[in-house]
Design a protein around this motif. Structure first.
Motif, PDB file in Angstrom:
ATOM      1  N   LYS A 121      99.708 -83.753  22.634  1.00  0.00           N
ATOM      2  CA  LYS A 121     101.632 -85.391  22.622  1.00  0.00           C
ATOM      3  C   LYS A 121     101.172 -86.244  24.085  1.00  0.00           C
ATOM      4  O   LYS A 121     100.536 -85.819  24.820  1.00  0.00           O
ATOM      5  N   LYS A 169     106.949 -92.870   8.951  1.00  0.00           N
ATOM      6  CA  LYS A 169     108.136 -91.784   9.004  1.00  0.00           C
ATOM      7  C   LYS A 169     108.431 -92.129   7.508  1.00  0.00           C
ATOM      8  O   LYS A 169     108.279 -90.926   6.235  1.00  0.00           O
ATOM      9  N   PHE A 177     103.001 -84.545  11.852  1.00  0.00           N
ATOM     10  CA  PHE A 177     104.051 -85.976  12.539  1.00  0.00           C
ATOM     11  C   PHE A 177     105.052 -85.159  11.742  1.00  0.00           C
ATOM     12  O   PHE A 177     105.117 -84.560  10.465  1.00  0.00           O
ATOM     13  N   LYS A 178     106.184 -85.410  11.991  1.00  0.00           N
ATOM     14  CA  LYS A 178     107.408 -85.713  10.974  1.00  0.00           C
ATOM     15  C   LYS A 178     108.026 -87.446  10.570  1.00  0.00           C
ATOM     16  O   LYS A 178     108.408 -88.376   9.990  1.00  0.00           O
ATOM     17  N   ASP A 189     109.566 -91.504  20.354  1.00  0.00           N
ATOM     18  CA  ASP A 189     110.580 -91.561  19.420  1.00  0.00           C
ATOM     19  C   ASP A 189     109.702 -90.417  18.677  1.00  0.00           C
ATOM     20  O   ASP A 189     109.500 -88.915  17.784  1.00  0.00           O
ATOM     21  N   LEU A 190     107.992 -90.992  18.387  1.00  0.00           N
ATOM     22  CA  LEU A 190     107.203 -90.030  16.772  1.00  0.00           C
ATOM     23  C   LEU A 190     106.662 -89.031  18.102  1.00  0.00           C
ATOM     24  O   LEU A 190     106.608 -88.362  17.382  1.00  0.00           O
ATOM     25  N   LYS A 242     108.532 -87.127  20.529  1.00  0.00           N
ATOM     26  CA  LYS A 242     109.084 -86.528  20.518  1.00  0.00           C
ATOM     27  C   LYS A 242     109.799 -85.748  19.167  1.00  0.00           C
ATOM     28  O   LYS A 242     109.366 -84.311  18.904  1.00  0.00           O
ATOM     29  N   GLU A 243     109.367 -85.766  17.893  1.00  0.00           N
ATOM     30  CA  GLU A 243     109.485 -85.708  16.780  1.00  0.00           C
ATOM     31  C   GLU A 243     107.880 -84.533  16.150  1.00  0.00           C
ATOM     32  O   GLU A 243     108.456 -83.928  14.865  1.00  0.00           O
ATOM     33  N   MET A 244     107.328 -84.891  16.940  1.00  0.00           N
ATOM     34  CA  MET A 244     105.933 -83.965  16.705  1.00  0.00           C
ATOM     35  C   MET A 244     105.999 -82.724  16.599  1.00  0.00           C
ATOM     36  O   MET A 244     106.982 -81.678  17.716  1.00  0.00           O
ATOM     37  N   LYS A 245     105.308 -81.850  16.279  1.00  0.00           N
ATOM     38  CA  LYS A 245     105.481 -80.406  16.129  1.00  0.00           C
ATOM     39  C   LYS A 245     104.428 -79.972  17.243  1.00  0.00           C
ATOM     40  O   LYS A 245     103.905 -80.195  17.296  1.00  0.00           O
TER      41      LYS A 245
END
Length: 383
Positions: free
Chosen positions: A48, A210, A244-245, A376-377, A379-382
């Motif tokens: 990240k 997204k 990625f979410k 934001d991108l 934070k949502e990553m695995k």
């Protein structure tokens, strides 16, 4: 012990050891040959990006020299001077510098003079000067400034040979043929620089949305022309293969130019081979007429607008924000509203282009917007 019994016992022992190893491996982490891929995770692990406003170390605005008809690569006679033009590359200057330099060199070779004046010390000028030098010409670069105080230092530095290279509606078959020749030449030349002080390197390149976008171009964004068989093609990734979410993720490999070391490397080599450089601001045609050389190669970029009265040439401004480098991050990513590129000198954030703007003052609110989008991108990553 009989020889036959020895081999039987040895075989049983090996089987027992193998069984223990398999049991042990099944309970521990299993790694693929690629250290970035963990089977237990089930997706490619991507580090990240560290994003915060206190990691911003500089903000800049660069001006891309754009011509709707494309870069001007042609010969012009002015009085007793032969002018060979090589400027107006838009956002493709770094990628096309060697190729258009090669086209300009062919025009220079049509006349007998061996002493050449070259205007401009950006990436296009340095590449063109180097190619002329390799062909036996005595080249003197005339420039108002040198790296890092030039427009080429304010670019992102990625392989993008058709980025804002022209207005596609005004493109001609003749131009597209020249563009293809320049692109192929540049690509071959850049491969020769791999492994040399990391001035050119390859990295993973992602486009992340997204939700599935309504329209997507065939090249992943920003490129108005495309040549197959050079850089790897874009691949649509399955959700299980990325962290990625997002519903839409594309990936390819792409080249990155580490701008400070790249420019210094080539400029120093040019000087070591006997090239000359003079700080001399060219403002008028009279300044060019006063130069001792009869053949002048014009690589001035936006500076050519006023000197040669090129009404077609206009700036496209682009802001960049540089964050503290992260050695473990070695990929490029674009998403809706922002992108980032990793280089040795920092993580570069961007996302805008303003046609006709001469304003070189960066806007902090724009940088903060990019940081918010990318945060934001991340934070949502695995992982």
């Amino acid at each position: 012990m009989k020889r036959r019994d020895f081999f039987i016992n040895a075989a049983l022992g090996s089987a027992a050891i193998s069984s223990q190893l398999l049991t042990s491996c099944a309970t521990g982490p299993i790694l693929y040959g690629d250290k970035n891929y963990n089977i237990n995770r089930g997706y490619q692990f991507i580090p990240k990006l560290k994003l915060s406003k206190d990691r911003i170390i500089k903000e800049t605005v660069g001006l891309r020299p754009f011509r709707a008809s494309g870069p001007r690569i042609e010969k012009q006679i002015l009085g007793n001077k032969t002018i060979v033009h090589n400027y107006g590359h838009g956002g493709s200057g770094w990628s096309l510098s060697w190729g258009t330099g090669h086209l300009a060199r062919k025009l220079v070779m049509e006349q007998p003079d061996k002493k050449i004046a070259l205007l401009g010390a950006g990436t296009v000028g340095i590449a063109t000067a180097t190619l002329l030098q390799e062909s036996g010409y005595e080249v003197t670069i005339y420039t108002k400034d040198v790296p890092p105080n030039i427009t080429s230092n304010l670019a992102t530095g990625t392989w993008s040979p058709a980025s804002r290279v022209c207005d596609k509606s005004k493109s001609t078959p003749e131009f597209e043929k020249k563009w293809e020749e320049a692109t192929r030449f540049s690509f071959r030349r850049l491969q020769m620089l791999l492994g040399m002080e990391d001035i050119v390197s390859w990295c993973d390149d992602y486009v992340v949305h997204k939700s599935i976008p309504n329209t997507t171009d065939g090249n992943g964004g920003g490129e108005i022309f495309h040549l197959e068989g050079l850089a790897p093609e874009w691949v649509l990734m399955d959700k299980k293969n990325h962290p990625f979410k997002a519903d839409y993720v594309r990936k390819r490999s792409n080249m990155i130019f580490n701008i400070p070391s790249y420019l210094n490397f080539h400029l120093n080599n040019f000087l070591l081979r006997g090239g000359k450089l003079k700080i001399h601001d060219i403002k008028t045609l009279e300044d060019i007429d006063a130069l001792p050389e009869k053949v002048v190669v014009n690589c001035m970029g936006l500076g050519a607008k006023s000197v040669f009265n090129d009404e077609e040439l206009m700036p496209i401004s682009g802001q960049l924000a540089c964050l503290i480098p992260q050695n473990e991050v070695n990929y490029k990513l674009a998403t809706k509203g922002a992108y980032f590129i990793t280089r040795k000198d920092g993580i570069y954030l961007g996302g805008n282009g303003i046609d006709g703007s001469w304003d070189t003052n960066p806007k902090r609110e724009l940088t903060e917007k990019w940081i918010d989008v990318l945060m934001d991108l991340m934070k949502e990553m695995k992982g």
